[in-house]
Scaffold this active site. Structure first.
Site, PDB file in Angstrom:
ATOM      1  N   SER A  30      88.958  61.349 135.533  1.00 54.05           N
ATOM      2  CA  SER A  30      88.736  62.349 136.558  1.00 54.05           C
ATOM      3  C   SER A  30      88.024  63.544 135.936  1.00 54.05           C
ATOM      4  O   SER A  30      88.146  63.801 134.740  1.00 54.05           O
ATOM      5  CB  SER A  30      90.082  62.805 137.133  1.00 54.05           C
ATOM      6  OG  SER A  30      89.941  64.010 137.840  1.00 54.05           O
ATOM      7  N   ASP A  56      89.835  60.626 145.434  1.00 54.56           N
ATOM      8  CA  ASP A  56      90.247  60.113 144.126  1.00 54.56           C
ATOM      9  C   ASP A  56      91.629  60.600 143.725  1.00 54.56           C
ATOM     10  O   ASP A  56      92.378  59.883 143.061  1.00 54.56           O
ATOM     11  CB  ASP A  56      89.231  60.514 143.063  1.00 54.56           C
ATOM     12  CG  ASP A  56      87.977  59.673 143.127  1.00 54.56           C
ATOM     13  OD1 ASP A  56      87.769  58.993 144.143  1.00 54.56           O
ATOM     14  OD2 ASP A  56      87.181  59.703 142.169  1.00 54.56           O
ATOM     15  N   LYS A  74      82.871  60.250 145.090  1.00 56.23           N
ATOM     16  CA  LYS A  74      81.707  59.357 145.019  1.00 56.23           C
ATOM     17  C   LYS A  74      80.755  59.532 146.189  1.00 56.23           C
ATOM     18  O   LYS A  74      79.717  58.888 146.262  1.00 56.23           O
ATOM     19  CB  LYS A  74      82.171  57.888 144.982  1.00 56.23           C
ATOM     20  CG  LYS A  74      83.234  57.610 143.948  1.00 56.23           C
ATOM     21  CD  LYS A  74      82.803  58.082 142.569  1.00 56.23           C
ATOM     22  CE  LYS A  74      83.972  58.410 141.688  1.00 56.23           C
ATOM     23  NZ  LYS A  74      84.681  59.631 142.019  1.00 56.23           N
TER      24      LYS A  74
END
Length: 561
Positions: free
Chosen positions: A474, A78, A121
């Site tokens: 985030s 990410d 994830k």
């Protein structure tokens, strides 16, 4: 054994022939077949070393009398995907990971599984896939990264680097200072060192009993982590050999486990992304859990640990030295019935038995209930006309004077518009930045938005400006940042009706998020409302947009239209 379906009987001669081609011998067909779901990938700092973990796991499984079959999932970093259209693929990757786990395990009828995730994830995706397969499963993550340090000894991490961009843009940081942070913020392999999404989820795996003690806090690439990997591998063989169905993951990751996950999340002020993931995990666990229950749990759990980004100087290695997640759970269990201590774990003991000897070793890192940072949990769900189905805020990361706020809206129809607007100084003290059409459907993909929140912090507006979005943040985000607003703009949510200059009000302690515009005016706006539509070129993201639910339903893909 479940694997007998592919290895027993004369009619499975072709199957055994294929298995022999992989190196199996006669004596191997009576042993349990163990799936080793690895998430090794070179580009993610928390994963580039997991290939070695896979080898260690396979050797330990063989030594314990099992047959390992390693396979890989994809992964998205990410942080690297942040701030450009690569982030559109991050949350959707969770679904691909879950589907790939289900596919490999069920296609080959493997008896049990050990999952080796770490970042972003990948942890929830593996959990979701494991729940669909429902065989004995243990999670052993790669472990957290250690904090970085500036030359003067100041601890720093990834959120420091993102916020430094805003400071540099304002002229408050030199090129050399920025370069020092770039080089030192992420000093080694592991999941980023704060209580960001990866470490939040790895911590919750402990709380849910599907991982060994220390899974969320023992640093990556250390002898202690290697021993944990070996222990997990040996234990999964024991579970696979047992005929007791209680070791199937749904008998461990059940209603009690979901409850305990949110308890620990509240106690440690986890990432807002945990809400999104736990709601989806609950669906695959077939546990009836509504987002409104989170506030009920928060009322009975003190926030006893603050970790970066909520407290910039504290990192996962500090929590580990202070007693780890077990010490947090032991302290929380002193406050009555907050923790379900009779919940089963993969080691065969209950949560209560696991934590009975745990102690807090540093009261400056893990506080007592009486000396908590807050007497309510670190996450909150807000409701109101702007979020009829809920919105999420990391309350632990909000300063006192921003817990209740009124401000004037300044609206952006994408993250990039917001970044450009913030950099152009369009955002002023007293504003509520509204970023919409970034939800699961509208994004599509509900990208994380660390860049705009970090810019706000870095430009000195963190105590003067709030931000709301139907997108998400985030785990490194802190401040008055409210995400997951549902319904999202793309499905006709009120956030799509907000206009510049409107007054927006929220109160974290009262769980309120309202647009202070009359129903009559909103109805007139709705009559003219046409949702903003983005061009979607990706076939995968088009399918995702058609099938995904909103954030208050976990952004899970629908299986029925």
């Amino acid at each position: 054994m479940r694997s007998d379906m592919i290895k027993k009987g004369f009619d499975r001669t072709p199957h055994r022939s294929l298995l022999r081609a992989t190196g199996l011998k006669d004596e191997d067909f009576d042993k349990p077949f163990i799936g080793v779901a690895n998430s090794y990938i070179d580009i993610i700092p928390g994963h580039f070393f997991l290939q070695e973990y896979g080898r260690i796991v396979k050797d330990a499984i063989k030594e314990a009398g099992g047959i390992p079959f390693e396979f890989n999932t994809i992964g998205v970093d990410d942080g690297i995907a942040m701030g450009h259209d690569g982030m559109l693929y991050s949350l959707p990757s969770r679904e691909l990971i879950a589907d790939s786990i289900e596919t490999v395990m069920n296609a080959h009828k493997l008896d049990a599984m050990i999952c080796i995730p770490n970042c972003d994830k990948i942890v929830p995706g593996m959990l979701m896939g494991a729940l669909r397969v429902n065989v004995p499963t243990i999670f052993v993550s790669g472990g957290p990264m250690r904090a970085g340090h500036k030359k003067d000894g100041t601890p720093i991490d990834l959120s420091t680097a993102f916020e430094a961009v805003g400071q540099h843009a304002e002229g408050n940081m030199s090129d050399s200072e920025l370069y020092e942070i770039e080089c030192e913020a992420c000093p080694s392999g592991g999941s980023c060192s704060g209580m960001f999404t990866a470490n939040s989820m790895n911590t919750l795996c402990e709380a849910m009993g599907v991982a060994l003690p220390g899974n969320g806090t023992v640093p990556a690439m250390t002898p202690q982590r290697i021993e944990m990997v070996k222990t997990a591998a040996k234990r999964i063989v024991e579970m696979a050999k047992s005929e007791d169905k209680k070791w199937n993951i749904r008998n461990i990751l059940n209603e009690k486990a979901i409850h305990n996950a949110f308890v620990v999340d509240m106690a440690m002020g986890g990432s807002t992304n945990t809400v999104l993931h736990m709601l989806s995990i609950a669906k695959d666990a077939e546990v009836d859990f509504n987002i409104s229950q989170i506030n009920d749990i928060a009322e009975h759990v003190a926030n006893i640990a603050k970790i970066s980004p909520s407290l910039a100087t504290i990192h996962m290695e500090d929590i580990d030295k202070a007693g780890g997640v077990n010490a947090v759970m032991k302290e929380i269990s002193r406050r009555g019935t907050a923790l379900q201590t009779d919940a089963l774990t993969v080691t065969g003991e209950t949560i209560g038995e696991r934590i009975k000897d745990a102690v807090i070793k540093d009261l400056s890192i893990i506080h007592t209930n009486e000396n908590a940072f807050s007497q309510v949990g670190g996450l909150a769900i807000l409701f109101g006309n702007l979020a009829q189905e809920g919105a999420v805020i990391k309350a632990a990361g909000v300063i006192t004077q921003m817990r209740s706020f009124k401000g004037t809206a300044i609206c952006f129809n994408s993250q990039q518009e917001a970044i450009d607007g913030i950099m152009a100084h369009k955002v002023k003290a007293g504003n509520v930045v509204v970023i919409r059409y970034e939800g699961p459907k509208g994004g599509p993909g509900m990208q994380e938005m660390l860049a705009p929140t970090a810019l706000i912090q870095g430009m000195g507006l963190g105590e003067k400006v709030a931000l709301i979005t139907d997108g998400r943040f985030s785990g490194a985000t802190h401040g008055a940042s409210i995400g997951h607003v549902s319904p999202e703009a793309a499905e006709g949510g009120v956030i799509g009706l907000v206009e510049d200059g409107d007054e927006i009000e929220f109160d974290i302690d009262a769980h309120i998020l309202n647009l202070n515009v009359s129903d009559e005016i909103l109805e007139k706006r709705r009559e003219k409302f046409v949702p903003h539509k983005k061009e979607i070129r990706s076939k995968w993201l088009k399918r995702y947009s058609l099938l995904v639910s909103n954030a208050s339903n976990g952004a899970a893909l629908k299986t029925e239209l």
